[in-house]
Design an enzyme around this catalytic site. Structure first.
Site, PDB file in Angstrom:
ATOM      1  N   HIS A   1      -4.030   4.940   4.243  1.00  0.00           N
ATOM      2  CA  HIS A   1      -4.550   3.851   3.676  1.00  0.00           C
ATOM      3  C   HIS A   1      -4.127   2.536   4.321  1.00  0.00           C
ATOM      4  O   HIS A   1      -4.769   1.510   4.958  1.00  0.00           O
ATOM      5  CB  HIS A   1      -4.867   3.586   2.327  1.00  0.00           C
ATOM      6  CG  HIS A   1      -5.855   2.640   1.845  1.00  0.00           C
ATOM      7  ND1 HIS A   1      -5.636   1.529   0.873  1.00  0.00           N
ATOM      8  CD2 HIS A   1      -7.099   2.648   1.734  1.00  0.00           C
ATOM      9  CE1 HIS A   1      -6.441   0.884   0.489  1.00  0.00           C
ATOM     10  NE2 HIS A   1      -7.533   1.660   1.060  1.00  0.00           N
TER      11      HIS A   1
ATOM     12  N   ASP B   1       1.093  -1.073  -0.158  1.00  0.00           N
ATOM     13  CA  ASP B   1      -0.074   0.010   0.139  1.00  0.00           C
ATOM     14  C   ASP B   1       0.905   1.175   0.048  1.00  0.00           C
ATOM     15  O   ASP B   1       2.081   1.522  -0.556  1.00  0.00           O
ATOM     16  CB  ASP B   1      -0.897  -0.117   1.166  1.00  0.00           C
ATOM     17  CG  ASP B   1      -2.265   0.648   0.977  1.00  0.00           C
ATOM     18  OD1 ASP B   1      -2.255   1.819   0.894  1.00  0.00           O
ATOM     19  OD2 ASP B   1      -3.284  -0.192   0.783  1.00  0.00           O
TER      20      ASP B   1
ATOM     21  N   SER C   1     -11.538  -2.391   0.739  1.00  0.00           N
ATOM     22  CA  SER C   1     -10.422  -2.143   1.119  1.00  0.00           C
ATOM     23  C   SER C   1     -10.344  -2.868   2.817  1.00  0.00           C
ATOM     24  O   SER C   1      -9.154  -3.218   3.140  1.00  0.00           O
ATOM     25  CB  SER C   1     -10.152  -0.624   1.739  1.00  0.00           C
ATOM     26  OG  SER C   1      -9.571  -0.109   0.391  1.00  0.00           O
TER      27      SER C   1
END
EC number: 3.4.21.-
Length: 937
Positions: free
Chosen positions: A227, A186, A401
């Site tokens: 994230h 990520d 996600s």
């Protein structure tokens, strides 16, 4: 555009246009607002963006790194090294070409492609990869958010989620992810986050964007690189530390690969997918191509090879496990079959459901989805609690996600239960243990093997307890076979509205034992279609058992005329079915209003690729005894069955001449039919083989067999044993090549269990040092330490006391800086927690917050954290937007600091409108109007 739902209580939303907020018709220059409103429509009509080329190349050069260096130097390039684990593929860089350009590079350096040692090259294009977090709607920011982990407590009386994922039940059985390594691909992870630091694993981490070993995210005012940290918390946030949450695998090791915070190219993806595949067990990715309803994209040549390397070589040959979020393009009508990452047989594609079991607005439907977890839904449904950037927590994580790291954590529990699971074993386990529960979908169906499956949710909601219980007793599935059915290359026009049907009749490679597929796993359709508007197509596949998979749904936003070229659609809906029979492909063209229906598409060619096993994956059959004539053995034989009625008249055979010569020395007292060892009627010592392999008498049994003295036969040892004392897997004395002898259990294993290492010279599993959980090559060469020890330079060192840290250079515990309560190094920038009366600011512990910061209490922390004031404030109190002093060039208006600037083109009426509507207090309008008015006083 009007909002999709009523606004929640709270502050008044910003105005949509000037004319709707009390401005008279005579107000000047309304065209400003019209331009703003027209911008989205103008932008949507723009042509698709052109590719962006970088000054990086992927090059295939034979002859090793030295040859690659010479080729690079000869053409003005710099060889940055091998790409991941891909042999003969190198990363070249050219400093004299444009860093980013819409045109592919030209000039003398392009003669590289004509170099005889260069087999292939590709100038790297920037790929758009988006994080799969559902967009928050600002209208609902002030809605109440539940702060507890509701998805772990569905059994509670007042819970709206009726079905458990049974994570707590798996914990109660003792599985928490211990000794399993998970890495998040990520934008980086905050390794010093109090809830991640205890489980952070530097060996499972790397910064591909920065080319170093620190995966920490890049910090900015927007906190856009949050994230990866959020995903990491869901997997392995520490337990019982009074901070944030409990991760699903709270004793697993967690790492991060920072690779999304920069240009994403094929080289970047291949490097990221190939980081330490023999150390990392699970790679979790919650990103992919644009979920915009019109993109068709997937892994490039190098990334595909990295996937293949991982499943063949990763985890010492058991296969790396890649978990992928299925996509968030539901609102745009996207279909995850157009995403080559979720559509791959090598990835576990994971979908989401809401707490009520409804389809979330962002969900993409496709036939490649394997399983589902809970996640966010509509504005009134709860979101997911997890770790957040700057050592915070959030209750706002959303989208698919969430689901990929959740499943990665649950798989970590299964790997703790059985660390010998292969990458295919894990997929089989998810198929067997996931369940429809209360998930609402109109397309649930039972396939030909009895599995219930849906395009929304795959095989259903994951069940952690069922997964670990099944994993604990699991036997590896038979080897994977691949059968390619003959390609149909006859071009066919696709009639408008009607369905084009074409069939393929296959025996599933029954004539080739190494390719034969009887029981299906993945089914891939490779297809080429030309079409004037790709989004008008729908494609289905019907198996011989009658199971119908939707390979592609109509996509309203996909106006591309590129069609599909050798695109691979994959379905798991036929899992467990028989492969042999007639397969039907259906292609339908439903023209949209913006297209001329007279222009037809064409199915150019298609082929069927079947993956599965020749034997049933879940049952073992005992081998049938041979019915042919056998050597007479010294054990009693069964009496033949008596037939009813008179026996049939036997033919009288011609008399054969009887052998009267010397028998072989190994022949027994019943004689022989000839002089060789395979013509004995019984044996002195042992008989070897059977009637099909020409049974013969031997004095001793060869390797792989043991002598059964009672039956006077050589019987086969258990698979893997070279010498043994019996058939049992626990009766091995030595092992075949590729296996190691576990002396404590007398078994032969392909991988030595935790606490032992493989001695290659002796082919033995030997005990690690008592402080080591895992080691390699030598007893003290550790990779994982037992509780109470830390890893340093391959050795396990006792943990340091509070207020100290482990110094890997000096191999001892050193004192933290006096401002730190706990730390990872000696400097003040390496504190984890601050000492009493100190505050945490910019990774340092300070006696008081500096100018432009204010102190704030953080639950679970022994100290306050200094938060940054609004960018225009010189100082603030209690909140970032509660300014007490402004920077130079700004004027204080209430608690906000506004640009102190005038402009001659703003008249009194316009400024009065700005003031009366308090637009300057709304950050969105500061740049549009506030700089045109003098607001001081």
């Amino acid at each position: 555009m009007p909002p999709r739902a009523p606004p929640a209580p709270g502050p008044r939303p910003p105005p949509r246009a000037a004319g709707r907020h009390g401005l008279s018709p005579l107000a000047p220059r309304p065209w400003r607002w019209l331009l703003l409103l027209a911008l989205p429509a103008v932008c949507s009509a723009l042509p698709p963006p052109r590719p962006v080329y970088t000054n990086h190349w992927a090059v295939q050069v034979l002859g090793g790194p030295g040859a690659a260096d010479r080729v690079a130097a000869a053409h003005g390039y710099l060889n940055l090294g091998q790409i991941g684990n891909l042999d003969d593929y190198y990363h070249f860089y050219h400093s004299k070409t444009f860093k980013r350009s819409t045109l592919s590079s030209r000039g003398p350096h392009t003669f590289l492609r004509m170099d005889p040692q260069v087999k292939w090259l590709q100038q790297q294009e920037v790929k758009r990869r988006v994080k799969r977090q559902a967009r928050s709607d600002s209208l609902y920011f002030n809605d109440p958010i539940w702060s507890n982990m509701w998805y772990m407590h569905c059994a509670d009386k007042n819970s709206r989620c009726r079905s458990e994922m049974n994570v707590q039940a798996a914990w109660k059985r003792g599985y928490t992810g211990k000794n399993v390594v998970v890495t998040i691909l990520d934008d980086g992870i905050e390794r010093n986050h109090p809830d991640l630091a205890p489980n952070y694993d530097s060996y499972a981490s790397y910064d591909v964007n920065g080319n170093d070993y620190d995966p920490s995210p890049r910090y900015d005012a927007s906190n856009e690189n949050k994230h990866g940290t959020r995903c990491a918390g869901e997997v392995a946030a520490s337990a019982n530390n009074s901070y944030c949450i409990v991760g699903i695998a709270y004793n697993a090791k967690i790492g991060g690969i920072r690779m999304l915070d920069g240009d994403v190219t094929d080289v970047v993806e291949a490097k990221s997918l190939g980081i330490r595949p023999n150390y990392i067990d699970i790679y979790s990715a919650s990103w992919g191509p644009d979920d915009d309803g019109k993109t068709v994209d997937g892994p490039g040549r190098l990334a595909k090879q990295a996937f293949e390397y991982g499943i063949k070589k990763g985890r010492q040959g058991l296969g790396s496990i890649f978990v992928w979020a299925s996509g968030n393009g539901g609102r745009e009508g996207d279909h995850c079959s157009c995403d080559g990452y979720t559509n791959s047989i090598y990835t576990i594609s994971v979908s989401s459901t809401t707490e009520n079991g409804h389809k979330p607005w962002y969900l993409e439907e496709c036939a490649s989805t394997l399983a589902t977890t809970y996640s966010s839904g509509a504005f009134y449904e709860r979101k997911i609690v997890t770790t957040d950037l700057r050592q915070r927590c959030t209750d706002g994580h959303t989208g698919t996600s969430v689901s990929a790291p959740m499943v990665a954590g649950i798989i970590a529990l299964a790997l703790e239960a059985n660390n010998q699971l292969t990458w295919r074993d894990v997929q089989h386990l998810l198929v067997k243990t996931s369940r429809p529960a209360h998930l609402k979908a109109s397309d649930w169906k039972v396939n030909g093997a009895g599995h219930k499956v849906s395009h929304l949710y795959g095989f259903g909601l994951v069940d952690a307890e069922a997964l670990v219980l099944e994993a604990r007793k699991w036997t590896a599935v038979p080897s994977q076979h691949m059968c390619v059915a003959t390609a149909d290359k006859r071009p066919r026009s696709i009639p408008v509205v009607q369905v084009l049907r074409t069939t393929a009749l296959t025996n599933a490679c029954a004539d080739h034992s190494d390719q034969r597929v009887v029981y299906l796993e993945h089914v891939v359709v490779r297809i080429s279609i030309s079409h004037p508007r790709r989004g008008d197509l729908q494609i289905h596949l019907i198996s011989p058992s009658g199971t119908k998979s939707q390979l592609l749904a109509k996509r309203l936003l996909d106006f591309s005329n590129e069609g599909f070229t050798n695109w691979e659609f994959m379905t798991v809906h036929c899992w467990g079915e028989k492969a042999e029979g007639e397969w039907t492909l259906e292609v339908q063209d439903i023209p949209s209003q913006v297209r001329n229906p007279e222009k037809q598409g064409k199915l150019k060619e298609w082929s069927l690729i079947l993956y599965g096993t020749a034997e049933h994956p879940y049952r073992t059959f005992s081998s049938h005894q041979s019915r042919s004539r056998m050597l007479e053995l010294s054990v009693p034989e069964q009496e033949p069955l008596k037939a009813e009625g008179p026996p049939p008249q036997a033919e009288t055979p011609e008399e054969e001449e009887e052998y009267t010569g010397v028998c072989h020395p190994e022949c027994g007292d019943k004689g022989c039919d000839g002089p060789s060892a395979d013509q004995c009627l019984n044996c002195v010592h042992f008989s070897l083989g059977n009637s099909k392999t020409n049974r013969k008498c031997v004095s001793e049994c060869p390797l792989g067999y043991f002598g059964d003295t009672a039956a006077r036969r050589c019987r086969r040892c258990h698979k893997g044993c070279e010498t043994c004392t019996g058939r049992s897997p626990t009766q091995c004395l030595s092992c075949r090549r590729g296996f190691y002898h576990h002396q404590e259990t007398n078994t032969c294993v392909t991988l030595c269990p935790a606490g032992l290492y493989a001695d290659e010279s002796q082919r033995l599993c030997l005990r690690c040092h008592p402080s080591c959980q895992k080691c390699v090559d030598e007893p003290e060469k550790s990779t994982v330490c037992k509780e109470g020890f830390s890893l340093a330079r391959g050795s396990c060192i006792p943990d340091c006391e509070p207020g100290t840290y482990f110094d890997s250079e000096l191999i001892r515990c050193g004192e933290c800086h006096h401002t730190c309560r706990t730390c990872v190094g000696p400097s003040r920038e390496e504190c984890i927690h601050c000492a009493k009366s100190f505050h945490f600011q910019d990774w340092k512990c300070v006696p008081a917050c500096g100018e432009g910061f204010y102190p704030e209490e953080m639950p679970g922390l022994p100290h306050k954290v200094c938060r940054r004031c609004d960018e225009n404030c010189l100082s603030c109190e209690g909140s970032s937007r509660n300014c007490s002093r402004c920077k130079a060039g700004f004027t204080q208006l209430g608690t906000s600091c506004i640009t102190n600037h005038t402009c001659s083109n703003a008249d009194e009426t316009f400024c009065e409108m700005v003031k009366s509507n308090r637009l300057c207090e709304r950050k969105l309008f500061i740049q549009f109007c506030c700089r045109t008015c003098l607001l001081a006083g």
